[in-house]
Enzyme design. Sequence first.
Site, short mmCIF file in Angstrom:
data_model
loop_
_atom_site.label_atom_id
_atom_site.label_comp_id
_atom_site.label_asym_id
_atom_site.label_seq_id
_atom_site.Cartn_x
_atom_site.Cartn_y
_atom_site.Cartn_z
N HIS A 35 18.29 -29.29 -1.17
CA HIS A 35 18.95 -30.40 -1.43
C HIS A 35 18.17 -30.87 -2.91
O HIS A 35 17.01 -30.70 -3.23
CB HIS A 35 18.81 -31.55 -0.32
CG HIS A 35 19.35 -32.94 -0.83
ND1 HIS A 35 20.56 -33.04 -0.60
CD2 HIS A 35 18.74 -33.89 -1.50
CE1 HIS A 35 20.90 -34.40 -1.02
NE2 HIS A 35 19.87 -34.81 -1.51
N ARG A 91 36.44 -27.60 13.33
CA ARG A 91 35.29 -27.27 13.00
C ARG A 91 34.38 -26.22 13.74
O ARG A 91 33.83 -25.26 13.44
CB ARG A 91 34.32 -28.60 12.57
CG ARG A 91 33.11 -28.51 11.96
CD ARG A 91 32.30 -29.75 11.97
NE ARG A 91 33.12 -30.70 11.28
CZ ARG A 91 33.30 -30.93 10.10
NH1 ARG A 91 32.70 -30.13 9.30
NH2 ARG A 91 34.04 -31.87 9.44
N GLU A 135 14.93 -25.62 -8.40
CA GLU A 135 15.52 -25.01 -6.82
C GLU A 135 15.15 -23.74 -6.67
O GLU A 135 15.00 -23.08 -5.89
CB GLU A 135 16.90 -25.57 -6.94
CG GLU A 135 17.33 -26.93 -6.50
CD GLU A 135 18.76 -26.91 -6.36
OE1 GLU A 135 19.23 -26.23 -5.79
OE2 GLU A 135 19.16 -28.22 -6.90
N ASN A 181 21.62 -20.53 -6.44
CA ASN A 181 20.76 -20.52 -5.25
C ASN A 181 20.60 -19.16 -4.65
O ASN A 181 19.76 -18.72 -4.48
CB ASN A 181 20.51 -21.48 -4.56
CG ASN A 181 19.67 -22.90 -4.81
OD1 ASN A 181 18.70 -22.90 -5.49
ND2 ASN A 181 20.60 -23.97 -5.61
N MET A 230 29.19 -26.70 1.30
CA MET A 230 29.62 -27.96 1.49
C MET A 230 30.69 -28.31 2.31
O MET A 230 31.59 -29.09 2.40
CB MET A 230 30.54 -28.07 -0.10
CG MET A 230 29.79 -28.09 -1.31
SD MET A 230 28.10 -29.11 -1.42
CE MET A 230 28.92 -30.59 -1.74
N ARG A 231 30.32 -28.07 3.61
CA ARG A 231 30.74 -28.31 4.76
C ARG A 231 29.82 -28.75 5.97
O ARG A 231 28.97 -27.75 6.11
CB ARG A 231 31.77 -26.96 5.35
CG ARG A 231 32.50 -27.44 6.37
CD ARG A 231 33.99 -26.47 6.26
NE ARG A 231 34.51 -26.60 7.62
CZ ARG A 231 35.44 -27.52 8.08
NH1 ARG A 231 35.50 -28.58 7.19
NH2 ARG A 231 35.82 -27.57 9.04
N GLY A 246 26.72 -20.59 -6.55
CA GLY A 246 25.76 -19.63 -5.77
C GLY A 246 24.68 -19.22 -6.52
O GLY A 246 24.12 -18.17 -6.50
C1 GRF Z 1 21.98 -27.18 -5.43
O1 GRF Z 1 22.07 -28.15 -6.35
C2 GRF Z 1 21.79 -27.47 -4.07
O2 GRF Z 1 20.54 -28.31 -4.24
C3 GRF Z 1 22.87 -28.23 -3.37
O3 GRF Z 1 24.09 -27.76 -4.14
C4 GRF Z 1 23.91 -27.08 -5.24
C5 GRF Z 1 24.25 -25.64 -5.17
O4 GRF Z 1 24.04 -25.05 -6.32
N1 GRF Z 1 22.71 -28.38 -1.96
P1 GRF Z 1 24.45 -23.46 -6.68
O5 GRF Z 1 25.83 -23.15 -6.06
O6 GRF Z 1 23.53 -22.91 -5.76
O7 GRF Z 1 24.38 -23.26 -7.97
#
Ligand code: GRF
Length: 320
Positions: free
Chosen positions: A118, A74, A183, A24, A99-100, A22
């Site tokens: 991404h 789902r 990011e 981001n 991740m789903r 988390g």
């Molecule tokens: C990031 O690299 C994002 O681009 C990808 O998953 C990762 C998540 O990282 N979709 P975090 O959990 O935000 O540290």
Amino acid sequence: MPDIGGAPVAKARLAILISGTGSNMAALLYASRLPDCPYEVVLVASNNPAAPGLALAAAEGVPTFARDHKGVPRADFDAILDAELTRAGVTHVALAGYMRLLSDGFVAHWAGRMVNIHPSLLPAHKGTHVHEAVLAAGERVTGATVHLVTPDLDGGPILGRVRVAVAPGDTAETLAARVHHAEHQLYPRVVAELVSREVRPEALLDRVRALALALPEAEERLTHGTPGFFVRGGTFFARWSANHHGDGRTAVLVKASGVEEQAALIEQDPELYFRPAYLGPAGWIGIRLDTGAVDWDHVEDWLTRSWRASAPKRLARLPI
Ligand code: GRF
């Protein structure tokens, strides 16, 4: 210059979906605490109750929701998630290491209001194991991309990208760490731009104007200094209203059938409808556009109805 108003607009209400660290999510959250950020984080949700990001969100006082997706079909899982988002009054969704795969129904429901980040310069290197793929391909430059989520995995319209150099001796880990820094700069900015684009009075007026002027023989003219829309040979059917006498609302005013319907509408949804000053006694109704989640089909229906009530007979009979 017509006065289109500088009414304060409600902040967008962002939910962040995570499955892991988390970082981001943290970047989005801390950016939201800076002055003038146009969104607030109202929910952090996860399909992994052990996601470390959940504990951080909770420590920061952000409501969280976690449910293990295992064993839940789902579509059912996404329906549970959707209900949580609705309960929290969410207007926009940011996927941050979620991740789903999402069901088509969920994606369709949030179309245009859900973004993902991404860790590559899309369209290059979609999917997982991105940094390994970048190194294996001998790329000199990689980066991060924020895009709208569509059923096409990592393939939705790109809203923003940032470049990151691949340094000599980089491993997937060192590269991932640097891409993460990038990011964290990119994501809050792109989310802020997306939500502002929708709620700026200029953007809202553009949209109202496009809908109003698409109606037969509709024209625009200033009325009391603000844009209004009338039918040639008929009368005004819509007026723009932004911070009128400092009321803090951005809205379009249209004709209801009279004060009775006006009162019923306001009772039914007082957050959406209001009785406008001056035009209220004549049965006009205000429809707010600063709620953060405008139902444009509904606005279009009202404009059409109001147009019909204002058009001369020869036009009002036209099928639209
Ligand atoms: C990031 O690299 C994002 O681009 C990808 O998953 C990762 C998540 O990282 N979709 P975090 O959990 O935000 O540290």
